[in-house]
Design an enzyme around this catalytic site. Structure first.
Site, PDB file in Angstrom:
ATOM      1  CB  CYS A  54      -3.138   8.065  -4.812  1.00 40.09           C
ATOM      2  SG  CYS A  54      -2.741   6.325  -5.116  1.00 40.09           S
ATOM      3  CB  CYS A 130       2.495   2.353  -2.753  1.00 40.75           C
ATOM      4  SG  CYS A 130       2.254   4.072  -3.259  1.00 40.75           S
TER       5      CYS A 130
END
Length: 326
Positions: A54, A130
């Site tokens: 990402c 994340c």
């Protein structure tokens, strides 16, 4: 803008209040310097980690005293709000621990600490990467301090005490043999075959790692890598991007964004659209985009997010693509 105005409000229901609060007001965001280290008679450790999937990145700062204790810690995050919240909690979990203990903190620990309800995930499944990023940067920092490679720690962490099977061994066996169940892990490694405490929470002995969680994490990594490989193979088999018509180029860019970047933008309340594509005289292909929703005006829209979009398009369509936000 109220949260319920974004994507019908359903988006934000998937995030805990703790995540939302730390997105907007991170407690440990900042920088530590050598001067700070000298003032506290400590060693400064600075570690970086970036997620290829990402484009998010995090920088971790530790001040470690002579007893190996992390006495202060800060972070800088270049990415989405979920990356900021996860990094902030990761730093909090490190503080006061010895480096040797901090390295045992997992992405699951970070995610669980961000929950409002112990039984409700803090973030949607698509954003778990994340918290994995936070876990990886800890290993980078600990590796620097202890003079080891980050991957060495997984071979030192014993998941199954009965069979003496390490975390590194379990992950490697899952990947090499494409394992899909805990029963298969036990068959290949004997982990979980005896007292069974390492299989899942609730056994007679609490463990730091459980087979069900390790399997879930590794399978997610494998699926992400598989998607990336499929996109690369698909890109090799289609008409060269430069040779496409304008309509074909727009469709190719949109499909690549739909398969990779757009879902992540939408999970954070944002989006983007393709405005134009132009070939330049110096050989570049400029893709003009417009950010929408939460992405419009977001600081990472000009840094981490922009880099991620450009990197994905370059890898899957043409190395000469440049992304121009307007």
């Amino acid at each position: 803008m109220a949260k319920n105005d974004l994507v019908g409000g359903a988006l934000w229901d998937a995030y805990s209040k703790k995540v939302s609060d730390r997105m907007d007001n991170p407690t440990h965001l900042g920088v530590l310097t050598q001067k700070d280290a000298e003032a506290k008679d400590a060693k400064l450790i600075v570690a970086d980690y970036g997620a290829e999937s990402c484009g998010d990145a995090v920088r971790l700062y530790w001040l470690v005293d002579k007893n190996d204790v992390i006495i202060d810690a800060k972070f800088k995050s270049f990415g989405c709000g979920t990356a900021i919240a996860s990094s902030d909690m990761m730093v909090e979990l490190c503080l006061g621990k010895k480096v040797q203990d901090a390295v045992k903190i997992t992405n699951l620990d970070v995610e669980h600490a961000l929950r409002d309800d112990p039984d409700m995930p803090a973030v949607p499944g698509q954003k778990m990467h994340c918290s994995v990023m936070a876990y990886d940067v800890i290993k980078q920092a600990a590796g620097q301090y202890l003079g080891k490679k980050p991957e060495d720690f997984e071979d030192e962490i014993i998941v199954c005490e009965c069979a003496r099977v390490s975390l590194g061994t379990i992950k490697e066996v899952i990947r090499l043999n494409d394992l899909k169940s805990v029963e298969e892990i036990t068959q290949y490694t004997k982990a979980g075959a005896f007292c069974k405490s390492c299989i899942k929470p609730g056994g007679h002995e609490k463990r730091d790692y459980y087979l069900v969680d390790i399997l879930s994490e590794v399978r997610a990594e494998m699926e992400s890598k598989k998607l990336k490989n499929n996109l690369e193979k698909s890109a090799q088999g289609i008409l060269a991007f430069k040779e496409m018509t304008m309509v074909q180029k727009v469709k190719a860019v949109d499909k690549t964004i739909d398969d990779t970047i757009r879902p992540m933008l939408m999970m954070d309340g944002g989006n983007m659209e393709i405005i134009d594509i132009k070939d330049t005289s110096d050989g570049h292909i400029d893709v003009y985009i417009r950010y929408m929703g939460a992405c419009d005006g977001c600081a990472s829209a000009a840094t981490g997010t922009l880099f991620a979009i450009e990197n994905v398009l370059q890898e899957n369509l043409d190395q000469n693509i440049r992304v121009m936000p307007i």
